[in-house]
Design a protein around this motif. Sequence first.
Motif, PDB file in Angstrom:
ATOM      1  N   MET A   1      56.190  51.727  50.038  1.00 59.79           N
ATOM      2  CA  MET A   1      56.754  50.372  50.770  1.00 59.79           C
ATOM      3  C   MET A   1      58.343  50.266  49.837  1.00 59.79           C
ATOM      4  SD  MET A   1      54.949  49.525  52.919  1.00 59.79           S
ATOM      5  CE  MET A   1      56.096  48.294  53.479  1.00 59.79           C
ATOM      6  N   ARG A   2      58.489  50.503  48.740  1.00 62.60           N
ATOM      7  CA  ARG A   2      60.033  50.468  48.259  1.00 62.60           C
ATOM      8  C   ARG A   2      60.832  51.479  48.858  1.00 62.60           C
ATOM      9  NH1 ARG A   2      58.866  52.322  43.815  1.00 62.60           N
ATOM     10  NH2 ARG A   2      58.149  50.768  42.724  1.00 62.60           N
ATOM     11  N   GLU A   3      60.456  52.568  49.373  1.00 62.90           N
ATOM     12  CA  GLU A   3      61.350  53.955  49.712  1.00 62.90           C
ATOM     13  C   GLU A   3      61.353  53.432  51.057  1.00 62.90           C
ATOM     14  OE1 GLU A   3      60.309  57.492  48.620  1.00 62.90           O
ATOM     15  OE2 GLU A   3      61.124  57.443  46.749  1.00 62.90           O
ATOM     16  N   LEU A   4      60.420  52.768  51.818  1.00 64.07           N
ATOM     17  CA  LEU A   4      60.506  52.320  53.355  1.00 64.07           C
ATOM     18  C   LEU A   4      61.579  51.389  53.390  1.00 64.07           C
ATOM     19  CD1 LEU A   4      59.484  52.871  56.055  1.00 64.07           C
ATOM     20  CD2 LEU A   4      57.785  51.242  55.671  1.00 64.07           C
ATOM     21  N   TRP A   5      61.518  50.498  52.276  1.00 64.52           N
ATOM     22  CA  TRP A   5      62.411  49.370  52.416  1.00 64.52           C
ATOM     23  C   TRP A   5      64.086  49.643  52.122  1.00 64.52           C
ATOM     24  CZ3 TRP A   5      59.885  46.340  55.264  1.00 64.52           C
ATOM     25  CH2 TRP A   5      59.982  45.173  55.471  1.00 64.52           C
ATOM     26  N   SER A   6      64.131  50.722  50.937  1.00 66.84           N
ATOM     27  CA  SER A   6      65.403  50.848  50.480  1.00 66.84           C
ATOM     28  C   SER A   6      65.932  52.220  50.514  1.00 66.84           C
ATOM     29  CB  SER A   6      65.424  50.515  48.911  1.00 66.84           C
ATOM     30  OG  SER A   6      64.518  51.176  48.324  1.00 66.84           O
TER      31      SER A   6
ATOM     32  N   LEU B   1      48.296  62.104  66.685  1.00 71.81           N
ATOM     33  CA  LEU B   1      47.456  62.181  65.552  1.00 71.81           C
ATOM     34  C   LEU B   1      48.523  61.212  64.586  1.00 71.81           C
ATOM     35  CD1 LEU B   1      46.492  65.901  64.790  1.00 71.81           C
ATOM     36  CD2 LEU B   1      45.076  63.980  65.716  1.00 71.81           C
ATOM     37  N   VAL B   2      47.731  60.799  63.641  1.00 74.08           N
ATOM     38  CA  VAL B   2      48.807  60.321  62.347  1.00 74.08           C
ATOM     39  C   VAL B   2      48.358  61.334  61.400  1.00 74.08           C
ATOM     40  CG1 VAL B   2      48.823  58.562  60.488  1.00 74.08           C
ATOM     41  CG2 VAL B   2      48.631  57.897  62.922  1.00 74.08           C
ATOM     42  N   TYR B   3      49.547  62.018  60.988  1.00 71.86           N
ATOM     43  CA  TYR B   3      49.498  63.267  60.356  1.00 71.86           C
ATOM     44  C   TYR B   3      50.596  63.126  59.084  1.00 71.86           C
ATOM     45  CZ  TYR B   3      49.660  68.446  59.631  1.00 71.86           C
ATOM     46  OH  TYR B   3      49.400  69.757  59.034  1.00 71.86           O
ATOM     47  N   SER B   4      50.292  63.397  57.908  1.00 71.07           N
ATOM     48  CA  SER B   4      51.211  63.261  56.753  1.00 71.07           C
ATOM     49  C   SER B   4      52.312  64.512  56.962  1.00 71.07           C
ATOM     50  CB  SER B   4      50.357  63.359  55.360  1.00 71.07           C
ATOM     51  OG  SER B   4      51.550  63.301  54.215  1.00 71.07           O
ATOM     52  N   PHE B   5      53.408  64.071  56.936  1.00 75.96           N
ATOM     53  CA  PHE B   5      54.868  64.914  56.865  1.00 75.96           C
ATOM     54  C   PHE B   5      55.599  64.717  55.872  1.00 75.96           C
ATOM     55  CE2 PHE B   5      53.778  64.839  61.670  1.00 75.96           C
ATOM     56  CZ  PHE B   5      53.864  66.069  61.961  1.00 75.96           C
ATOM     57  N   PRO B   6      56.699  65.694  55.465  1.00 77.69           N
ATOM     58  CA  PRO B   6      57.658  65.278  54.577  1.00 77.69           C
ATOM     59  C   PRO B   6      58.847  64.458  55.405  1.00 77.69           C
ATOM     60  CG  PRO B   6      58.001  67.415  55.536  1.00 77.69           C
ATOM     61  CD  PRO B   6      56.724  67.007  55.954  1.00 77.69           C
ATOM     62  N   VAL B   7      59.049  63.387  54.771  1.00 78.30           N
ATOM     63  CA  VAL B   7      60.416  62.503  55.458  1.00 78.30           C
ATOM     64  C   VAL B   7      61.439  62.124  54.714  1.00 78.30           C
ATOM     65  CG1 VAL B   7      58.528  61.440  57.271  1.00 78.30           C
ATOM     66  CG2 VAL B   7      59.138  60.289  55.194  1.00 78.30           C
ATOM     67  N   HIS B   8      62.389  61.791  55.450  1.00 74.89           N
ATOM     68  CA  HIS B   8      63.531  60.826  54.747  1.00 74.89           C
ATOM     69  C   HIS B   8      63.584  59.566  55.332  1.00 74.89           C
ATOM     70  CE1 HIS B   8      65.722  64.380  53.095  1.00 74.89           C
ATOM     71  NE2 HIS B   8      65.867  65.130  54.297  1.00 74.89           N
ATOM     72  N   ILE B   9      64.064  58.756  54.496  1.00 71.28           N
ATOM     73  CA  ILE B   9      63.806  57.280  54.946  1.00 71.28           C
ATOM     74  C   ILE B   9      65.400  56.747  54.644  1.00 71.28           C
ATOM     75  CG2 ILE B   9      62.761  54.968  54.937  1.00 71.28           C
ATOM     76  CD1 ILE B   9      60.372  56.447  53.774  1.00 71.28           C
ATOM     77  N   LYS B  10      65.667  56.203  55.823  1.00 72.70           N
ATOM     78  CA  LYS B  10      67.213  55.282  55.689  1.00 72.70           C
ATOM     79  C   LYS B  10      66.900  54.181  56.749  1.00 72.70           C
ATOM     80  CE  LYS B  10      71.988  56.185  55.987  1.00 72.70           C
ATOM     81  NZ  LYS B  10      73.089  56.802  56.261  1.00 72.70           N
ATOM     82  N   ASP B  11      67.497  53.029  56.437  1.00 76.41           N
ATOM     83  CA  ASP B  11      67.490  51.792  57.050  1.00 76.41           C
ATOM     84  C   ASP B  11      66.193  51.513  57.598  1.00 76.41           C
ATOM     85  OD1 ASP B  11      70.279  51.720  56.757  1.00 76.41           O
ATOM     86  OD2 ASP B  11      70.844  52.837  58.477  1.00 76.41           O
ATOM     87  N   LYS B  12      65.084  51.653  56.764  1.00 78.70           N
ATOM     88  CA  LYS B  12      63.940  51.316  57.029  1.00 78.70           C
ATOM     89  C   LYS B  12      63.147  52.144  58.190  1.00 78.70           C
ATOM     90  CE  LYS B  12      63.997  46.473  55.834  1.00 78.70           C
ATOM     91  NZ  LYS B  12      65.472  46.179  55.421  1.00 78.70           N
ATOM     92  N   THR B  13      63.627  53.295  58.444  1.00 77.10           N
ATOM     93  CA  THR B  13      63.479  54.221  59.337  1.00 77.10           C
ATOM     94  C   THR B  13      63.297  55.552  58.934  1.00 77.10           C
ATOM     95  OG1 THR B  13      64.722  53.072  61.257  1.00 77.10           O
ATOM     96  CG2 THR B  13      64.008  55.393  61.824  1.00 77.10           C
TER      97      THR B  13
END
Length: 334
Positions: A255-260, A285-297
């Motif tokens: 959640m911290r990384e999703l937020w910030s 499907l809900v499948y685990s991927f590698p993601v970058h997060i910026k602006d809660k996206t």
Amino acid sequence: MSTLALRVLVTGAAGQIAYSLLYSIAKGDVFGKDQPIALLLLDITPMMPVLEGVVMEMQDCALPLLKEIIATDKEEVAFKDLDVAILVGSMPRRDGMERKDLLKANVAIFKSQGAALDKYAKKTVKVLVVGNPANTNCLIAAKSAPSIPKQNFSCLTRLDHNRARSQVAMKCGVPATQVKNVIIWGNHSSTQYPDVHHCVVNMSGSEVPCFDAVKDDAWLKGDFITTVQQRGAAVIKARKLSSAMSAAKAICDHMRELWSGTPQGEFTSMGIYSTGNSYGVPDDLVYSFPVHIKDKTWNIVDGLAINDFSRAKMEATAKELMEERDTAVEFLGV
């Protein structure tokens, strides 16, 4: 300081994961040191006396950011005007219970909670599903909340991500913070694929590819993978209880990384809705991927090279998720 309190729901709030989680959220470790919090705590009716004890303890922490705390067994109270929903509560697997039985019990819970999100929560709500089977529970919740974007839903594979980082770090004799860009592909189950082909380890100030840092290919392609896949079961065997402290820490990290946002040059792992456009993973499907997060996206990290070893493991966990989804949809009767 923001004057508006962030409305954060935790379900299964009388349980052991929540007991390790709530303090960190209310203290400001997740959404920021200047963000007031309104905590909504949902559990089943028989757990309400226990939940009252949790409320008393939260009050006794005398936390300046905690502006309001509401304990309830009613969805219409718990889900109202939410900014964040952390869905921890689910039917646990009991002795002799088939995975199919577990799915059937949880489909009903997450269909109901998805509908409650749709009816009562803000359309911008960010939803994290923790209760197992997390990927498929997340899918059912998202399908049951058609007015909320599917991109707002994710499931927790950060615990697996943290486990993988820690195993590599211990092998290399460095802190886990010096290991980055491990990937968890697929299902939060024993078919998940912890992938270190794109991982680097900071060794004496320089970033070294994981395989070069570890210098033990057989371990990385064998015991490392099975250790991460089976870690939850190993904790249960040792503790006689499931992972709680580490799960709560992973929820906070997620959640911290999703937020910030994620740090520059780093990615994390999270279970997200697949549209069939990345790495050959089927859609829906809900499948685990590698993601970058910026602006809660979040955005999937595209263009990573996938070798045959990885491809086979990614497909195996996708196959399990498709079977889970089809079983769950069958129970839903849609």
